[in-house]
Motif scaffolding. Sequence first.
Motif, short mmCIF file in Angstrom:
data_model
loop_
_atom_site.label_atom_id
_atom_site.label_comp_id
_atom_site.label_asym_id
_atom_site.label_seq_id
_atom_site.Cartn_x
_atom_site.Cartn_y
_atom_site.Cartn_z
N SER A 170 14.20 -33.57 86.77
CA SER A 170 13.73 -32.58 87.75
C SER A 170 12.21 -32.51 87.76
O SER A 170 11.59 -32.47 88.84
N SER A 171 11.59 -32.55 86.59
CA SER A 171 10.12 -32.52 86.53
C SER A 171 9.52 -33.78 87.14
O SER A 171 8.52 -33.73 87.86
N THR A 172 10.14 -34.93 86.87
CA THR A 172 9.64 -36.18 87.44
C THR A 172 9.75 -36.17 88.96
O THR A 172 8.82 -36.60 89.66
N LEU A 173 10.87 -35.66 89.47
CA LEU A 173 11.04 -35.56 90.92
C LEU A 173 10.02 -34.61 91.53
O LEU A 173 9.48 -34.86 92.61
N GLY A 174 9.73 -33.51 90.82
CA GLY A 174 8.73 -32.58 91.33
C GLY A 174 7.35 -33.19 91.40
O GLY A 174 6.63 -33.03 92.39
N ILE A 175 6.94 -33.88 90.33
CA ILE A 175 5.61 -34.53 90.33
C ILE A 175 5.55 -35.60 91.41
O ILE A 175 4.51 -35.75 92.09
N PHE A 176 6.63 -36.34 91.60
CA PHE A 176 6.66 -37.38 92.63
C PHE A 176 6.51 -36.77 94.03
O PHE A 176 5.78 -37.30 94.87
N ASN A 177 7.18 -35.64 94.27
CA ASN A 177 7.05 -34.98 95.59
C ASN A 177 5.64 -34.45 95.81
O ASN A 177 5.12 -34.49 96.93
N ILE A 178 5.02 -33.94 94.74
CA ILE A 178 3.65 -33.43 94.88
C ILE A 178 2.69 -34.56 95.23
O ILE A 178 1.79 -34.40 96.07
N THR A 179 2.85 -35.71 94.59
CA THR A 179 1.98 -36.85 94.89
C THR A 179 2.17 -37.35 96.32
O THR A 179 1.24 -37.91 96.91
N LEU A 180 3.37 -37.15 96.87
CA LEU A 180 3.62 -37.57 98.25
C LEU A 180 3.18 -36.54 99.28
O LEU A 180 3.27 -36.79 100.48
N GLY A 181 2.74 -35.38 98.81
CA GLY A 181 2.27 -34.36 99.73
C GLY A 181 3.25 -33.24 99.99
O GLY A 181 2.93 -32.30 100.72
N ASP A 183 4.24 -30.40 98.59
CA ASP A 183 3.86 -29.52 97.49
C ASP A 183 4.92 -28.47 97.19
O ASP A 183 5.21 -28.18 96.02
N LEU A 184 5.49 -27.87 98.22
CA LEU A 184 6.43 -26.77 98.01
C LEU A 184 7.68 -27.24 97.27
O LEU A 184 8.09 -26.64 96.26
N SER A 185 8.30 -28.31 97.76
CA SER A 185 9.51 -28.81 97.09
C SER A 185 9.18 -29.33 95.70
O SER A 185 9.96 -29.15 94.76
N GLY A 186 8.02 -29.96 95.56
CA GLY A 186 7.64 -30.45 94.24
C GLY A 186 7.46 -29.34 93.23
O GLY A 186 7.91 -29.44 92.08
N LEU A 187 6.80 -28.25 93.64
CA LEU A 187 6.63 -27.11 92.74
C LEU A 187 7.95 -26.45 92.40
O LEU A 187 8.14 -25.96 91.28
N CYS A 188 8.88 -26.44 93.35
CA CYS A 188 10.20 -25.86 93.07
C CYS A 188 10.93 -26.67 92.00
O CYS A 188 11.49 -26.11 91.04
N PHE A 189 10.93 -28.00 92.14
CA PHE A 189 11.59 -28.85 91.15
C PHE A 189 10.90 -28.75 89.79
O PHE A 189 11.56 -28.89 88.75
N LEU A 190 9.61 -28.51 89.78
CA LEU A 190 8.86 -28.50 88.53
C LEU A 190 8.90 -27.14 87.84
O LEU A 190 9.12 -27.05 86.62
N LEU A 191 8.71 -26.07 88.60
CA LEU A 191 8.51 -24.76 88.00
C LEU A 191 9.81 -23.99 87.76
O LEU A 191 9.92 -23.27 86.75
N ILE A 192 10.79 -24.11 88.65
CA ILE A 192 11.99 -23.28 88.52
C ILE A 192 12.75 -23.56 87.22
O ILE A 192 13.05 -22.63 86.46
N PRO A 193 13.09 -24.83 86.88
CA PRO A 193 13.77 -25.04 85.59
C PRO A 193 12.89 -24.66 84.40
O PRO A 193 13.41 -24.17 83.38
N TRP A 194 11.60 -24.89 84.51
CA TRP A 194 10.69 -24.59 83.41
C TRP A 194 10.65 -23.09 83.13
O TRP A 194 10.92 -22.64 82.00
N LEU A 195 10.33 -22.28 84.14
CA LEU A 195 10.23 -20.83 83.94
C LEU A 195 11.58 -20.20 83.64
O LEU A 195 11.66 -19.21 82.89
N PHE A 196 12.64 -20.76 84.19
CA PHE A 196 13.98 -20.22 83.90
C PHE A 196 14.30 -20.35 82.41
O PHE A 196 14.81 -19.40 81.79
N ASP A 197 14.01 -21.51 81.83
CA ASP A 197 14.29 -21.68 80.40
C ASP A 197 13.35 -20.86 79.53
O ASP A 197 13.73 -20.41 78.43
N VAL A 198 12.11 -20.67 79.97
CA VAL A 198 11.19 -19.82 79.21
C VAL A 198 11.76 -18.41 79.08
O VAL A 198 11.78 -17.81 77.99
#
Length: 265
Positions: A170-181, A183-198
């Motif tokens: 999920s984090s890899t997919l988020g970073i890949f989406n951010i690099t492609l422009g 940003d919104l979907s990339g941040l969702c894939f990156l931040l949601i699982p991260w903050l949820f587990d925190v």
Amino acid sequence: RGRGLPQEHGHAVNEVAGAMVVLSTTCDRFALAVVAAALEGCDVPFVQGYVTLSNLSVGSHSVPFWRSNTEYFVRFAHRSSGGGLTFNSCMDPSAEIVCSGRGSCLPFDPHDVANPVLFCQCHHSWGDPECTTPRKRQSIAWLLSLFMGPFGADEIYLGWALPAVLKILSSTLGIFNITLGFDLSGLCFLLIPWLFDVVRIGSAPVRSAEYGVNPDLPRWAFAFFTLIATAFIAMALVIGSVQTAVLARRRQYEEGLYGTAKAMA
């Protein structure tokens, strides 16, 4: 009309009921066939005079797979003063040290005074029936989730391999989406699982692959540092968004100047 079904309607209802019975029987037979085909490791039936298995070779193991692991009793047994293995040190009258010195004996039923059955209640940092296995710490799991959560370090520490792999993907997919422009979907894939587990790991003791974690994380520390980390993440997102907007405006302005100068030339 209204007093009963016509005769042709009655025949239709009977035909539908019969078709449903046949369909149910067929499904049952198919399910039994699938179960029979999926059975593994069963003995091949032999009927004297009817089945000849002289040329049949059935593979086998000298030690079954479940026997290759250490038995539960041997792993968590208590060695008595006579040298034998017993399952519960609290019920051993000759035991000098109970619960490996890391717990205390408590009755299973506090109201049974005549014949109490005692078991070990381990300290928070130890687990298993004889308190010999150290538990994972909630504080370490939460810190790993806070600082290295996108890399699945918290799930790896707790012993959950599949959630760790899914989190990394999920984090890899988020970073890949951010690099492609995107940003919104990339941040969702990156931040949601991260903050949820925190929040999930810090708010309450979770379970590791073996036992529940040692609840050594103070509630105030979780709340305070989680708010600070969330504020830093929000600040970083705002700064990044403002910088992106400024660069876009500057690019548009420079392109407009270049187009004006080119038109005048």
